[in-house]
Design a protein around this motif. Structure first.
Motif, short mmCIF file in Angstrom:
data_model
loop_
_atom_site.label_atom_id
_atom_site.label_comp_id
_atom_site.label_asym_id
_atom_site.label_seq_id
_atom_site.Cartn_x
_atom_site.Cartn_y
_atom_site.Cartn_z
N ALA A 149 0.84 -1.20 0.00
CA ALA A 149 0.00 0.00 0.00
C ALA A 149 0.87 1.24 0.00
O ALA A 149 1.89 1.30 0.68
N PRO A 150 0.53 2.23 -0.79
CA PRO A 150 1.34 3.47 -0.82
C PRO A 150 1.29 4.17 0.52
O PRO A 150 0.28 4.17 1.22
N ARG A 151 2.44 4.75 0.89
CA ARG A 151 2.52 5.47 2.16
C ARG A 151 1.71 6.76 2.07
O ARG A 151 1.78 7.50 1.09
N ARG A 152 0.96 6.96 3.11
CA ARG A 152 0.14 8.16 3.13
C ARG A 152 1.00 9.36 3.50
O ARG A 152 1.74 9.36 4.48
N ARG A 153 0.93 10.36 2.65
CA ARG A 153 1.68 11.58 2.92
C ARG A 153 0.95 12.39 4.00
O ARG A 153 -0.28 12.47 4.01
N PRO A 154 1.70 12.94 4.93
CA PRO A 154 1.03 13.75 5.97
C PRO A 154 0.35 14.96 5.37
O PRO A 154 0.76 15.49 4.33
N SER A 155 -0.70 15.37 5.99
CA SER A 155 -1.44 16.52 5.49
C SER A 155 -0.56 17.77 5.55
O SER A 155 0.43 17.84 6.28
N ARG A 156 -0.93 18.76 4.76
CA ARG A 156 -0.15 19.99 4.73
C ARG A 156 -0.16 20.68 6.09
O ARG A 156 0.86 21.25 6.50
N LEU A 157 -1.28 20.61 6.77
CA LEU A 157 -1.35 21.24 8.08
C LEU A 157 -0.41 20.55 9.07
O LEU A 157 0.31 21.21 9.82
N LEU A 158 -0.40 19.20 9.05
CA LEU A 158 0.48 18.47 9.95
C LEU A 158 1.94 18.74 9.61
O LEU A 158 2.78 18.92 10.52
N ALA A 159 2.26 18.78 8.32
CA ALA A 159 3.63 19.07 7.92
C ALA A 159 4.04 20.49 8.32
O ALA A 159 5.17 20.73 8.79
N LEU A 160 3.10 21.43 8.20
CA LEU A 160 3.40 22.80 8.59
C LEU A 160 3.64 22.90 10.09
O LEU A 160 4.59 23.57 10.54
N LEU A 161 2.82 22.21 10.88
CA LEU A 161 3.01 22.25 12.33
C LEU A 161 4.33 21.60 12.73
O LEU A 161 5.03 22.10 13.62
#
Length: 551
Positions: free
Chosen positions: A14-26
């Motif tokens: 299964a492809p790895r889920r990329r973290p959301s932009r908000l989570l990456a920003l935090l």
């Protein structure tokens, strides 16, 4: 015949889920906030933000200077007040900076503390295979005791030692990182101390005139300026009273102050009745408060006798103008003057007030506007009399040190004369009333404070300095010793004895490591005199019998 593989195909991962932009920003914001670079920037900003607090007067320390600043700078003062320039250390922007610094330091220290504890618990690393590549390298005859003798020498010199077979690993200098952590942890403790003082501390300023009738008790209403922390209620103030009994001041011939001392009587439910002395650099320590001496001056005692023969006495303090001679200005108001004893009615238009300039040492010739010396060598009081409606019955707040100029401009108060009075002299006004200069009382300006964060702050600053010294003078370094097998091919003596290989590596910039390494080698070789010479001579190439490595 074709064989068909009927086994099910392997499922693709299964492809790895990329973290959301908000989570990456935090996450990226947290990393930036907890970096050492951000902590240094915030510390620099905190130092810059504290500059207005030392340049501009602060309400919590000297409210009278803040009021004077408004008078001197009517255009700039309201603008500065809107951004909290007169209450810098309690302003929103200053609090935001030190809260961000607090968070940054915690996030920066936590992983470093974890790594440092892990390093303290770990054993010194294994010796490298090729010691000749180390910055410091040499060979020497192996001591009779072998690696155990080497380990004993290193332990006496407070090295952390680990013996592995024919090798000895040693490490020293954890004080540097320990000092760094102490320094930054102390910064956090300093911020906590400031927060404790801001939340649970309180302060108040008061002018206290000498005499039993002028004593004051520690209630908020009796302070000219009071400031309570968000966690402090009026009922939390300690219960005590102060009475100024005596004030002594000594000055140099030039007028410079030399000595101040105030004697007060302290009593109340929370304090035993006692007499106490304190001065500028020696505050009065009470159970839950400290009393600081900020200033002093004179309160002229003026007696006014109205047309009905009723006398009133005023001993209001006159504020100093700031010159070295303690020239003072003030107001003596008599709103209850000229009350008809038959009817008991007061005529507002017959109220009296006197503005004056008090000169402790008046000059021999006019103009009488400036004192020549701060002590009372030739006291004089220059009075200006006013009669009319002083405006004190209107319920509008006003200064007790200045006449309401609005009443003067409106024509409700009029000047009726002026005169210079010496001590004991009497002045008869145009309506037959008299005013007499009886003398003076001394007054002091007090600041009563309670700061629960002062002790943690002092301890934190002391630990901070200790940590700073450790971080500046600590040097992390490692040394290794390896006993080589007896082999003529590696330079071993033909008598069958073995050689020992030694190497050293400084973990930080340490110009004196070569000398220290030479001392260690000399001590391991059993030549203490050579070790001493190696410590004293920076050009030492090594003790006798030691062959230096060239790499």
């Amino acid at each position: 015949m074709t064989v068909v593989d009927e086994r099910p195909e392997a499922e693709a991962p299964a492809p790895r889920r990329r973290p959301s932009r908000l989570l990456a920003l935090l996450r990226n914001s947290w990393r930036q906030l907890t970096s050492m670079r951000t902590a240094l920037i915030l510390l620099f900003l905190l130092a810059i933000a504290a500059i207005p607090g030392s340049v501009l007067p602060q309400r919590g320390i000297s409210p009278e200077k803040v009021n004077q600043y408004f008078v001197d700078h009517p255009d700039w003062a309201p603008r500065l007040d809107r951004i909290g320039a007169f209450e810098v250390f309690g302003s929103v922007w200053f609090s935001a900076i030190y809260l961000l610094l607090f968070t940054s330091l915690i996030g920066c220290i936590t992983p470093r503390l974890r790594d440092h504890v892990r390093a303290l618990r770990s054993r010194p690393p294994v010796a490298p295979k090729r010691m000749a590549r180390l910055p410091q390298h040499t060979t020497l005859p192996a001591p009779a005791g072998g690696v155990d003798a080497v380990a004993e020498v290193l332990r006496k010199r407070r090295w952390r030692v680990e013996v592995r077979g024919n090798e000895v690993s040693a490490e020293k200098g954890y004080l540097k990182e320990t000092g760094n952590l102490l320094f930054h942890t102390s910064l956090i403790a300093v911020l906590i101390g400031v927060a404790l003082g801001s939340w649970y501390g309180w302060s108040g300023n008061r002018l206290l005139v000498a005499g039993a009738d002028n004593a004051f008790c520690n209630t908020r209403q009796q302070y000219a300026e009071a400031k309570l922390g968000p966690r402090v209620d009026t009922a939390d103030l300690p219960r005590f009273c102060l009475r100024l009994d005596d004030f002594q001041a000594r000055f140099l011939p030039s007028g410079q102050p030399e000595f101040f001392n105030a004697r007060v009587t302290v009593d109340g439910p929370d304090e035993p009745t006692r007499s106490a002395d304190f001065s500028v650099n020696s505050p009065l320590r009470l159970a839950d408060a400290s009393v600081y001496l900020l200033g002093h001056g004179y309160a002229p005692v003026i007696r006014y006798t109205d047309r009905y023969g009723n006398s009133q006495v005023s001993d209001e303090p006159f504020l100093t103008t700031g010159d070295m001679g303690l020239t003072s200005e003030g107001l003596a108001a008599f709103p209850d003057a000229n009350v008809d004893p038959a009817t008991g009615k007061r005529v507002p238009g017959e109220q009296m007030a006197f503005t004056g300039i008090y000169l402790p040492t008046a000059p021999q010739q006019p103009p009488f506007v400036r004192s020549e010396y701060p002590t009372e060598r030739n006291p004089a009081l220059n009075l200006v009399a006013y009669r009319g409606n002083l405006g004190m019955d209107a319920g509008i707040p006003g200064s007790v040190y200045q006449l309401d100029q609005r009443q003067v401009r409106a024509g409700k108060v009029k000047e009726v004369g002026s005169k210079l009075l010496r001590k004991g002299e009497k002045w008869t006004l145009d309506d037959g009333t008299t005013v007499e200069f009886l003398g003076t009382e001394r007054y002091v300006t007090l600041s009563v404070r309670h700061d629960p964060g002062s002790t943690p702050l002092l301890v934190s600053c002391g630990v901070l300095l200790v940590g700073l010294m450790g971080s500046l003078f600590g040097r992390r370094r490692r040394v290794w010793f390896r006993v080589l097998p007896a082999d003529p091919g590696n330079g071993s003596p033909t008598d069958g004895s073995s050689l020992m290989e030694a190497g050293g590596l400084p973990r930080t910039d340490y110009p004196g490591f070569a000398d220290e390494f030479a001392q260690l080698v000399a001590a391991v070789n059993g030549d203490e005199r050579a070790a001493e010479r190696a410590g004293a001579d920076t050009g030492t190439g090594g003790p006798a019998g030691v062959r230096e490595g060239t790499e």
